[in-house]
Design an enzyme around this catalytic site. Structure first.
Site, mmCIF file in Angstrom:
data_model
loop_
_atom_site.group_PDB
_atom_site.id
_atom_site.type_symbol
_atom_site.label_atom_id
_atom_site.label_comp_id
_atom_site.label_asym_id
_atom_site.label_seq_id
_atom_site.Cartn_x
_atom_site.Cartn_y
_atom_site.Cartn_z
ATOM 1 N N LYS A 161 0.814 -1.256 -0.027
ATOM 2 C CA LYS A 161 0.136 0.035 0.138
ATOM 3 C C LYS A 161 0.828 1.360 0.045
ATOM 4 O O LYS A 161 0.788 2.203 -0.822
ATOM 5 C CB LYS A 161 -0.929 0.133 1.368
ATOM 6 C CG LYS A 161 -1.712 -1.277 1.312
ATOM 7 C CD LYS A 161 -2.894 -1.028 2.726
ATOM 8 C CE LYS A 161 -2.020 -1.129 3.997
ATOM 9 N NZ LYS A 161 -1.221 -2.492 4.077
ATOM 10 N N ARG A 204 11.353 -0.440 11.368
ATOM 11 C CA ARG A 204 10.029 -0.257 12.134
ATOM 12 C C ARG A 204 10.238 -1.292 13.366
ATOM 13 O O ARG A 204 10.397 -2.456 13.235
ATOM 14 C CB ARG A 204 8.656 -0.160 11.534
ATOM 15 C CG ARG A 204 8.410 0.979 10.809
ATOM 16 C CD ARG A 204 7.270 1.036 9.751
ATOM 17 N NE ARG A 204 5.900 0.185 10.418
ATOM 18 C CZ ARG A 204 4.916 -0.044 9.700
ATOM 19 N NH1 ARG A 204 4.943 0.256 8.540
ATOM 20 N NH2 ARG A 204 3.960 -0.879 10.448
HETATM 21 P P1 ADP Z 1 2.033 -1.821 3.213
HETATM 22 O O1 ADP Z 1 2.074 -0.269 3.155
HETATM 23 O O2 ADP Z 1 1.060 -2.365 2.556
HETATM 24 O O3 ADP Z 1 2.439 -2.443 4.675
HETATM 25 P P2 ADP Z 1 4.745 -1.491 1.650
HETATM 26 O O4 ADP Z 1 4.423 -0.752 0.596
HETATM 27 O O5 ADP Z 1 5.703 -0.928 2.799
HETATM 28 O O6 ADP Z 1 3.394 -2.340 2.221
HETATM 29 O O7 ADP Z 1 5.553 -2.966 1.388
HETATM 30 C C1 ADP Z 1 6.375 -4.021 2.094
HETATM 31 C C2 ADP Z 1 7.714 -4.296 1.806
HETATM 32 O O8 ADP Z 1 7.502 -4.859 0.565
HETATM 33 C C3 ADP Z 1 8.738 -3.124 1.442
HETATM 34 O O9 ADP Z 1 9.753 -3.351 1.717
HETATM 35 C C4 ADP Z 1 8.330 -2.808 -0.278
HETATM 36 O O10 ADP Z 1 9.692 -2.439 -0.713
HETATM 37 C C5 ADP Z 1 8.239 -4.294 -0.509
HETATM 38 N N1 ADP Z 1 7.085 -4.333 -1.732
HETATM 39 C C6 ADP Z 1 6.183 -3.491 -1.912
HETATM 40 N N2 ADP Z 1 5.599 -4.105 -3.191
HETATM 41 C C7 ADP Z 1 6.161 -5.033 -3.512
HETATM 42 C C8 ADP Z 1 6.001 -6.022 -4.717
HETATM 43 N N3 ADP Z 1 4.829 -5.851 -5.642
HETATM 44 N N4 ADP Z 1 6.954 -6.952 -5.013
HETATM 45 C C9 ADP Z 1 8.045 -7.312 -3.870
HETATM 46 N N5 ADP Z 1 7.980 -6.386 -2.914
HETATM 47 C C10 ADP Z 1 7.228 -5.446 -2.691
HETATM 48 P P1 ADP Z 2 0.973 -1.972 7.738
HETATM 49 O O1 ADP Z 2 0.739 -1.341 6.545
HETATM 50 O O2 ADP Z 2 2.613 -2.296 7.567
HETATM 51 O O3 ADP Z 2 0.480 -2.659 8.535
HETATM 52 P P2 ADP Z 2 0.807 0.709 9.035
HETATM 53 O O4 ADP Z 2 1.797 1.723 8.948
HETATM 54 O O5 ADP Z 2 -0.362 1.037 8.312
HETATM 55 O O6 ADP Z 2 1.350 -0.837 8.831
HETATM 56 O O7 ADP Z 2 0.209 0.607 10.778
HETATM 57 C C1 ADP Z 2 1.195 0.259 11.601
HETATM 58 C C2 ADP Z 2 0.429 0.167 12.926
HETATM 59 O O8 ADP Z 2 -0.518 1.431 13.193
HETATM 60 C C3 ADP Z 2 -0.795 -0.706 13.080
HETATM 61 O O9 ADP Z 2 -0.314 -2.217 13.386
HETATM 62 C C4 ADP Z 2 -1.955 -0.367 13.930
HETATM 63 O O10 ADP Z 2 -1.324 -0.488 15.258
HETATM 64 C C5 ADP Z 2 -1.508 1.329 13.606
HETATM 65 N N1 ADP Z 2 -2.742 1.814 12.798
HETATM 66 C C6 ADP Z 2 -2.370 2.332 11.525
HETATM 67 N N2 ADP Z 2 -3.585 2.354 10.945
HETATM 68 C C7 ADP Z 2 -4.706 2.275 11.733
HETATM 69 C C8 ADP Z 2 -5.996 2.183 11.693
HETATM 70 N N3 ADP Z 2 -6.735 2.669 10.569
HETATM 71 N N4 ADP Z 2 -6.932 1.892 12.618
HETATM 72 C C9 ADP Z 2 -6.043 1.379 13.741
HETATM 73 N N5 ADP Z 2 -4.947 1.025 14.057
HETATM 74 C C10 ADP Z 2 -3.867 1.619 13.041
#
Ligand code: ADP
Ligand code: ADP
Ligand code: ZN
Length: 216
Positions: free
Chosen positions: A13, A161
């Site tokens: 995302k 993180r």
């Molecule tokens: P989210 O915001 O949904 O938690 P991220 O965009 O931070 O996910 O992606 C998680 C990790 O995976 C990052 O280190 C990113 O560089 C990698 N990543 C994202 N999209 C892809 C993909 N399509 N294929 C391989 N690795 C990816």
């Molecule tokens: P990822 O996409 O890797 O799950 P985020 O950066 O979106 O991570 O979220 C990290 C943490 O922040 C979540 O595990 C949760 O504790 C909190 N968080 C983020 N967005 C929300 C939301 N919309 N509602 C509740 N908790 C949230």
């Protein structure tokens, strides 16, 4: 245009949202980023959120919808936003409807990034970002062009993180399955959901999303 990127932790995302920002001038609203900023600043919201985030559980609906509402009142969001990591519960989805309606805005698309759960732990454990500009990287899937130097800003400092460890990821996935996945049918009933294969290469995922936004 206002869109939601929906998918489990590590689905891509944030990666896709930052590309859409660069390509289309849309504004990324990541509740995760906003909460991490609050934790860093030591604000009252940050103090409440810190331990919840470290455990991989969800911060309260009131807190996250509150910060989204404040952010939507800033003028840079008027031309369109990408909700990244919000809404995450049915209550948040309802609150978002109210927040948008009160501002005369609406949702155009909910893009579901569908991914293989087995790949998520690997994606999250290998994730890191530039400490200066926030550009996202991965130990295997997205390395800087020059080792140890950020492609975007040239910084040599990176960070990981505290919640990006294999154990916390499991809790975050359980939370996703129990509380976030059930909001998809709400948006499906409104004809808003488009599904994208999140296992494809980063560039291909971007192309698939762009095609949806362009109505192709
Ligand atoms: P989210 O915001 O949904 O938690 P991220 O965009 O931070 O996910 O992606 C998680 C990790 O995976 C990052 O280190 C990113 O560089 C990698 N990543 C994202 N999209 C892809 C993909 N399509 N294929 C391989 N690795 C990816
Ligand atoms: P990822 O996409 O890797 O799950 P985020 O950066 O979106 O991570 O979220 C990290 C943490 O922040 C979540 O595990 C949760 O504790 C909190 N968080 C983020 N967005 C929300 C939301 N919309 N509602 C509740 N908790 C949230
Ligand atoms: Zn950088």
């Amino acid at each position: 245009m206002n869109i939601i990127l929906l998918g489990p932790p590590g689905a891509g995302k944030g990666t896709q949202a930052s590309r859409l920002m660069a390509d289309r001038g849309m504004v990324q609203l990541s509740t995760g980023d906003m909460l991490r900023a609050a934790v860093k600043s030591g604000s009252p919201v940050g103090l409440k959120a810190k331990s919840v985030m470290e455990a991989g559980e969800l911060v309260s609906d009131e807190i996250v919808s509150g910060i989204i509402g404040e952010r939507l009142d800033m003028s840079d969001t008027a031309n369109g936003v990408i909700f990244d990591g919000y809404p995450r519960t049915a209550a948040q989805a309802e609150q978002l409807d109210e927040l948008l309606e009160a501002r005369g805005r609406m949702l155009d698309h909910v893009i579901e990034l569908s991914v293989d759960e087995d790949a998520l732990v690997d994606r999250i454990v290998g994730r890191y970002t530039c400490a200066k500009c926030g550009e996202g990287y991965h130990d295997h899937y997205k390395q800087p062009k020059v080792a140890g130097v950020c492609d975007v800003c040239g910084s040599t400092e990176f960070k990981r993180r505290p919640d990006d460890n294999a154990e916390t990821v499991r809790t975050r996935m359980v939370e996703y399955r129990a509380k976030t996945a059930p909001i998809l049918p709400i948006y499906e009933a409104r004809g808003l959901v488009a599904r994208v294969d999140g296992m494809a290469d980063i560039d291909q995922v971007t192309q698939a999303i762009e095609a949806i936004l362009d109505g192709k």
